[in-house]
Enzyme design. Sequence first.
Site, PDB file in Angstrom:
ATOM      1  N   GLU A   1       1.012  -1.618   0.223  1.00  0.00           N
ATOM      2  CA  GLU A   1      -0.057  -0.069   0.298  1.00  0.00           C
ATOM      3  C   GLU A   1       0.914   1.216  -0.156  1.00  0.00           C
ATOM      4  O   GLU A   1       0.513   2.501   0.132  1.00  0.00           O
ATOM      5  CB  GLU A   1      -1.739  -0.020   1.254  1.00  0.00           C
ATOM      6  CG  GLU A   1      -2.009  -1.194   0.408  1.00  0.00           C
ATOM      7  CD  GLU A   1      -2.940  -1.048   2.113  1.00  0.00           C
ATOM      8  OE1 GLU A   1      -2.642  -0.745   3.229  1.00  0.00           O
ATOM      9  OE2 GLU A   1      -4.112  -1.658   2.381  1.00  0.00           O
TER      10      GLU A   1
ATOM     11  N   ASN B   1      -6.206   1.449  -5.487  1.00  0.00           N
ATOM     12  CA  ASN B   1      -6.854  -0.006  -5.296  1.00  0.00           C
ATOM     13  C   ASN B   1      -6.923  -0.542  -6.500  1.00  0.00           C
ATOM     14  O   ASN B   1      -7.886  -1.431  -5.368  1.00  0.00           O
ATOM     15  CB  ASN B   1      -5.980  -0.177  -3.736  1.00  0.00           C
ATOM     16  CG  ASN B   1      -5.873  -1.932  -3.815  1.00  0.00           C
ATOM     17  OD1 ASN B   1      -5.632  -2.427  -4.526  1.00  0.00           O
ATOM     18  ND2 ASN B   1      -5.438  -2.317  -2.705  1.00  0.00           N
TER      19      ASN B   1
ATOM     20  N   TYR C   1     -13.946  -5.883  -5.440  1.00  0.00           N
ATOM     21  CA  TYR C   1     -14.574  -6.403  -3.785  1.00  0.00           C
ATOM     22  C   TYR C   1     -16.220  -6.230  -4.668  1.00  0.00           C
ATOM     23  O   TYR C   1     -16.778  -6.715  -3.918  1.00  0.00           O
ATOM     24  CB  TYR C   1     -14.091  -5.180  -3.195  1.00  0.00           C
ATOM     25  CG  TYR C   1     -13.182  -5.147  -1.787  1.00  0.00           C
ATOM     26  CD1 TYR C   1     -12.667  -6.274  -1.305  1.00  0.00           C
ATOM     27  CD2 TYR C   1     -12.742  -4.488  -1.841  1.00  0.00           C
ATOM     28  CE1 TYR C   1     -11.771  -6.493  -1.067  1.00  0.00           C
ATOM     29  CE2 TYR C   1     -11.307  -4.067  -1.043  1.00  0.00           C
ATOM     30  CZ  TYR C   1     -10.447  -5.579  -0.601  1.00  0.00           C
ATOM     31  OH  TYR C   1     -10.087  -5.570   0.247  1.00  0.00           O
TER      32      TYR C   1
ATOM     33  N   TYR D   1      -4.890  -9.469   3.111  1.00  0.00           N
ATOM     34  CA  TYR D   1      -4.580  -9.490   2.200  1.00  0.00           C
ATOM     35  C   TYR D   1      -3.396 -10.759   1.983  1.00  0.00           C
ATOM     36  O   TYR D   1      -3.404 -12.030   2.953  1.00  0.00           O
ATOM     37  CB  TYR D   1      -2.755  -8.689   3.510  1.00  0.00           C
ATOM     38  CG  TYR D   1      -1.566  -9.136   2.623  1.00  0.00           C
ATOM     39  CD1 TYR D   1      -1.089  -8.103   1.337  1.00  0.00           C
ATOM     40  CD2 TYR D   1      -0.632  -9.984   3.106  1.00  0.00           C
ATOM     41  CE1 TYR D   1       0.299  -8.260   0.615  1.00  0.00           C
ATOM     42  CE2 TYR D   1       0.690 -10.068   2.336  1.00  0.00           C
ATOM     43  CZ  TYR D   1       1.271  -9.052   1.070  1.00  0.00           C
ATOM     44  OH  TYR D   1       2.247  -8.811   0.469  1.00  0.00           O
ATOM     45  N   VAL D   2      -3.211 -11.206   0.622  1.00  0.00           N
ATOM     46  CA  VAL D   2      -2.729 -12.621   0.479  1.00  0.00           C
ATOM     47  C   VAL D   2      -1.265 -12.107  -0.567  1.00  0.00           C
ATOM     48  O   VAL D   2      -0.629 -10.507  -0.998  1.00  0.00           O
ATOM     49  CB  VAL D   2      -3.783 -13.047  -0.743  1.00  0.00           C
ATOM     50  CG1 VAL D   2      -2.486 -14.477  -1.474  1.00  0.00           C
ATOM     51  CG2 VAL D   2      -5.200 -13.100  -0.538  1.00  0.00           C
TER      52      VAL D   2
ATOM     53  N   GLY E   1      -8.408 -14.522  -1.317  1.00  0.00           N
ATOM     54  CA  GLY E   1      -9.014 -13.157  -0.962  1.00  0.00           C
ATOM     55  C   GLY E   1     -10.764 -14.173  -0.708  1.00  0.00           C
ATOM     56  O   GLY E   1     -11.336 -12.622  -0.170  1.00  0.00           O
TER      57      GLY E   1
END
Length: 169
Positions: free
Chosen positions: A27, A124, A131, A86-87, A97
Amino acid sequence: MEFSFRFAERKDTALILQFIMELAEYEKLRHEVVADETTLEEWIFDRKKAEVLFVLENGREVGFALFFHNFSTFLGRAGIYLEDLYVRPECRGRGYGKALLKKLASLAVERGCGRLEWWCLDWNRPSIDFYLSLGAEPMKDWTVYRIAGDTLQNLARQPEAFGAEKRGR
């Protein structure tokens, strides 16, 4: 690939911190991480303020979700707030995820929670698209506000702003 889940135990504190650091690097926020093993152990395992769920591939941790309960006054019940998901990069695209989010949704339902929510950085796009593909809805008309660090300390030290002090007595 065979995968499974497990909740973190105290002995996993270093691994939790490692995942946090990897996420922070991804990030571009590594400079903001001040957490250490001692602090994580206290807040996750002693104070029980958060939980960590690992996803494992063939017995090896490849991703994690750190979450805690919040509360909705409108729903009158708790929810689950996902702080971090997080993966590891080499394991992405294998469904981990989605499996973590599905597991968290199941936990929310089992615990009688009214919702599962999280934030995502605006830049992102891969995560946002992911999502949205799951049916998640971005919250329109809401802006996140934060008071932290010195500002938090200063606000906490300010005198009360009501009664005699407010009138200047």
